[in-house]
Design a protein around this motif. Structure first.
Motif, PDB file in Angstrom:
ATOM      1  N   ARG A  68       0.842  -1.192   0.000  1.00  0.00           N
ATOM      2  CA  ARG A  68       0.000   0.000   0.000  1.00  0.00           C
ATOM      3  C   ARG A  68       0.883   1.250   0.000  1.00  0.00           C
ATOM      4  N   VAL A  69       0.576   2.150  -0.924  1.00  0.00           N
ATOM      5  CA  VAL A  69       1.344   3.380  -1.077  1.00  0.00           C
ATOM      6  C   VAL A  69       0.371   4.553  -1.069  1.00  0.00           C
ATOM      7  N   TYR A  70       0.725   5.593  -0.314  1.00  0.00           N
ATOM      8  CA  TYR A  70      -0.102   6.793  -0.181  1.00  0.00           C
ATOM      9  C   TYR A  70       0.798   8.007  -0.418  1.00  0.00           C
ATOM     10  N   LEU A  71       0.452   8.822  -1.409  1.00  0.00           N
ATOM     11  CA  LEU A  71       1.289   9.963  -1.782  1.00  0.00           C
ATOM     12  C   LEU A  71       0.471  11.244  -1.812  1.00  0.00           C
ATOM     13  N   MET A  72       1.182  12.365  -1.690  1.00  0.00           N
ATOM     14  CA  MET A  72       0.594  13.665  -1.988  1.00  0.00           C
ATOM     15  C   MET A  72       1.421  14.332  -3.081  1.00  0.00           C
ATOM     16  N   LEU A  73       0.739  14.995  -3.999  1.00  0.00           N
ATOM     17  CA  LEU A  73       1.356  15.696  -5.129  1.00  0.00           C
ATOM     18  C   LEU A  73       0.955  17.154  -5.084  1.00  0.00           C
ATOM     19  N   ASP A  90      -1.348  16.714 -21.309  1.00  0.00           N
ATOM     20  CA  ASP A  90      -0.499  16.161 -20.252  1.00  0.00           C
ATOM     21  C   ASP A  90      -1.343  15.841 -19.027  1.00  0.00           C
ATOM     22  N   THR A  91      -1.020  14.729 -18.372  1.00  0.00           N
ATOM     23  CA  THR A  91      -1.758  14.320 -17.188  1.00  0.00           C
ATOM     24  C   THR A  91      -0.868  14.398 -15.951  1.00  0.00           C
ATOM     25  N   VAL A  92      -1.492  14.242 -14.799  1.00  0.00           N
ATOM     26  CA  VAL A  92      -0.759  14.310 -13.534  1.00  0.00           C
ATOM     27  C   VAL A  92       0.270  13.179 -13.424  1.00  0.00           C
ATOM     28  N   TYR A  93       0.094  12.118 -14.185  1.00  0.00           N
ATOM     29  CA  TYR A  93       1.026  10.992 -14.097  1.00  0.00           C
ATOM     30  C   TYR A  93       2.402  11.347 -14.658  1.00  0.00           C
ATOM     31  N   ARG A  94       2.487  12.433 -15.389  1.00  0.00           N
ATOM     32  CA  ARG A  94       3.793  12.911 -15.847  1.00  0.00           C
ATOM     33  C   ARG A  94       4.707  13.198 -14.652  1.00  0.00           C
ATOM     34  N   CYS A  95       4.111  13.605 -13.537  1.00  0.00           N
ATOM     35  CA  CYS A  95       4.899  13.955 -12.348  1.00  0.00           C
ATOM     36  C   CYS A  95       5.523  12.737 -11.675  1.00  0.00           C
ATOM     37  N   PHE A  96       5.021  11.533 -11.994  1.00  0.00           N
ATOM     38  CA  PHE A  96       5.524  10.316 -11.355  1.00  0.00           C
ATOM     39  C   PHE A  96       6.486   9.529 -12.238  1.00  0.00           C
ATOM     40  N   GLU A  97       6.775  10.006 -13.442  1.00  0.00           N
ATOM     41  CA  GLU A  97       7.616   9.252 -14.369  1.00  0.00           C
ATOM     42  C   GLU A  97       8.991   8.998 -13.767  1.00  0.00           C
ATOM     43  N   GLY A  98       9.372   7.726 -13.735  1.00  0.00           N
ATOM     44  CA  GLY A  98      10.666   7.342 -13.173  1.00  0.00           C
ATOM     45  C   GLY A  98      10.746   7.425 -11.665  1.00  0.00           C
ATOM     46  N   ALA A 118      -7.392  23.515 -14.653  1.00  0.00           N
ATOM     47  CA  ALA A 118      -6.940  24.862 -14.315  1.00  0.00           C
ATOM     48  C   ALA A 118      -6.597  25.027 -12.838  1.00  0.00           C
ATOM     49  N   SER A 119      -6.872  24.022 -12.025  1.00  0.00           N
ATOM     50  CA  SER A 119      -6.633  24.125 -10.586  1.00  0.00           C
ATOM     51  C   SER A 119      -5.282  23.519 -10.202  1.00  0.00           C
ATOM     52  N   GLU A 120      -4.797  23.919  -9.031  1.00  0.00           N
ATOM     53  CA  GLU A 120      -3.459  23.525  -8.579  1.00  0.00           C
ATOM     54  C   GLU A 120      -3.535  22.996  -7.157  1.00  0.00           C
ATOM     55  N   GLY A 121      -2.395  22.449  -6.705  1.00  0.00           N
ATOM     56  CA  GLY A 121      -2.258  22.169  -5.291  1.00  0.00           C
ATOM     57  C   GLY A 121      -2.348  20.717  -4.901  1.00  0.00           C
ATOM     58  N   VAL A 225      -1.436  19.310   5.069  1.00  0.00           N
ATOM     59  CA  VAL A 225      -1.259  20.591   4.388  1.00  0.00           C
ATOM     60  C   VAL A 225      -0.212  20.469   3.284  1.00  0.00           C
ATOM     61  N   LEU A 226      -0.386  21.259   2.248  1.00  0.00           N
ATOM     62  CA  LEU A 226       0.539  21.248   1.116  1.00  0.00           C
ATOM     63  C   LEU A 226       1.929  21.692   1.540  1.00  0.00           C
ATOM     64  N   GLY A 227       1.982  22.698   2.384  1.00  0.00           N
ATOM     65  CA  GLY A 227       3.261  23.178   2.899  1.00  0.00           C
ATOM     66  C   GLY A 227       4.178  23.692   1.809  1.00  0.00           C
ATOM     67  N   GLU A 228       5.465  23.364   1.903  1.00  0.00           N
ATOM     68  CA  GLU A 228       6.466  23.875   0.978  1.00  0.00           C
ATOM     69  C   GLU A 228       6.808  22.884  -0.133  1.00  0.00           C
ATOM     70  N   LEU A 229       5.966  21.871  -0.333  1.00  0.00           N
ATOM     71  CA  LEU A 229       6.224  20.897  -1.398  1.00  0.00           C
ATOM     72  C   LEU A 229       6.271  21.620  -2.742  1.00  0.00           C
ATOM     73  N   PRO A 230       7.382  21.497  -3.500  1.00  0.00           N
ATOM     74  CA  PRO A 230       7.496  22.228  -4.767  1.00  0.00           C
ATOM     75  C   PRO A 230       6.456  21.798  -5.794  1.00  0.00           C
ATOM     76  N   LYS A 231       6.150  22.698  -6.697  1.00  0.00           N
ATOM     77  CA  LYS A 231       5.201  22.420  -7.764  1.00  0.00           C
ATOM     78  C   LYS A 231       5.679  21.230  -8.596  1.00  0.00           C
ATOM     79  N   GLY A 232       4.767  20.276  -8.835  1.00  0.00           N
ATOM     80  CA  GLY A 232       5.091  19.117  -9.646  1.00  0.00           C
ATOM     81  C   GLY A 232       5.814  18.018  -8.910  1.00  0.00           C
ATOM     82  N   GLN A 233       6.080  18.208  -7.598  1.00  0.00           N
ATOM     83  CA  GLN A 233       6.779  17.201  -6.809  1.00  0.00           C
ATOM     84  C   GLN A 233       5.797  16.442  -5.919  1.00  0.00           C
TER      85      GLN A 233
END
Length: 248
Positions: A68-73, A90-98, A118-121, A225-233
């Protein structure tokens, strides 16, 4: 009287064990990649008993429960929340490549809820359908907090009206809370908290008051909370975070 173990369709069982989505499971089954007790099964609804006694294999290898894996993007603007897009976006899965977790490739993951293109976060992912269902339950799921840049400077009366709600296209929409964060000369940032999840709810609610949305960023789900997680990470959730979101 002997009680029979509950039965579920084969595609659902593959999905619930976290190895793939139900849609992908159907493809595997129809393609003849899945066998039950040594016999290839091509019916996605083939009944599987819940006692775990039947041997399920994919491509000849025994099916094992996925870890079981639980992530935040931190979802960037412009990506769609889907595994594939018929329009080639482009889809959100681009952020998980590799991506690797504890030195191993990421397993199949599904988004927990959605953010529109159009939404973020903050966007959660997991391969645990039961956990995801608790998070997205409109009755008992956690509150979701957004920071929204709008094209007006609201006064207290307008913020109160947003909390009271409005009818948009026959549906009553409201915010659990709305407060002013900061203002510019022509626009403002407000914090909006939702305790229910409806399609494009904030955009539709604000449109009912003739308010345009310039940016929309989800910053928290429950106490996460999202906190300081960089965009796309992305990052893995801690065990405590996973448990906290699953609480009723």
């Amino acid at each position: 009287m002997k009680v029979r173990a509950p039965r579920h369709g084969l595609a659902r069982v593959l999905s619930k064990r976290g190895v793939c989505s139900r849609t992908e499971a159907v493809r595997w089954i129809v393609a003849g990649r899945v066998s039950v007790d040594g016999r290839v099964v091509r019916d996605p609804e083939f009944p599987i008993a819940g006692d775990g006694q039947q041997r399920i294999a994919v491509d000849g290898g025994d099916l094992e429960e996925a870890r079981r894996v639980y992530l935040m993007l931190n979802k960037p603007r412009g990506l769609v929340t889907t595994a594939s897009d018929e329009r080639g976006r482009d889809t959100v899965y681009r952020c998980f490549e590799g991506g690797l977790l504890d030195g191993r490739p990421l397993p199949w993951l599904a988004p927990v809820g959605r953010l529109d293109q159009a939404s973020e976060g903050l966007l959660l992912f997991c391969n645990d359908p039961a956990w995801a269902a608790r998070i997205t339950d409109p009755e008992s799921g956690p509150d979701k907090t957004y920071h929204v840049q709008i094209d007006v400077i609201p006064d207290a009366a307008l913020l109160a009206a947003i909390e009271q709600g409005a009818t948009h296209e026959g549906e009553h929409l409201r915010a659990k809370a709305a407060r002013l964060l900061r203002t510019g000369t022509r626009n403002a940032w407000v914090e909006i908290v939702l305790d229910e999840g409806r399609n494009r709810q904030i955009r539709r609610l604000l449109a009912a008051f003739d308010i345009g949305v310039l940016r929309l960023v989800r910053v928290a789900i429950g106490g996460i909370v999202l906190g300081e997680l960089p965009k796309g990470q992305w990052r893995a959730l801690s065990a405590a975070e996973v448990a906290s979101l699953a609480l009723p």
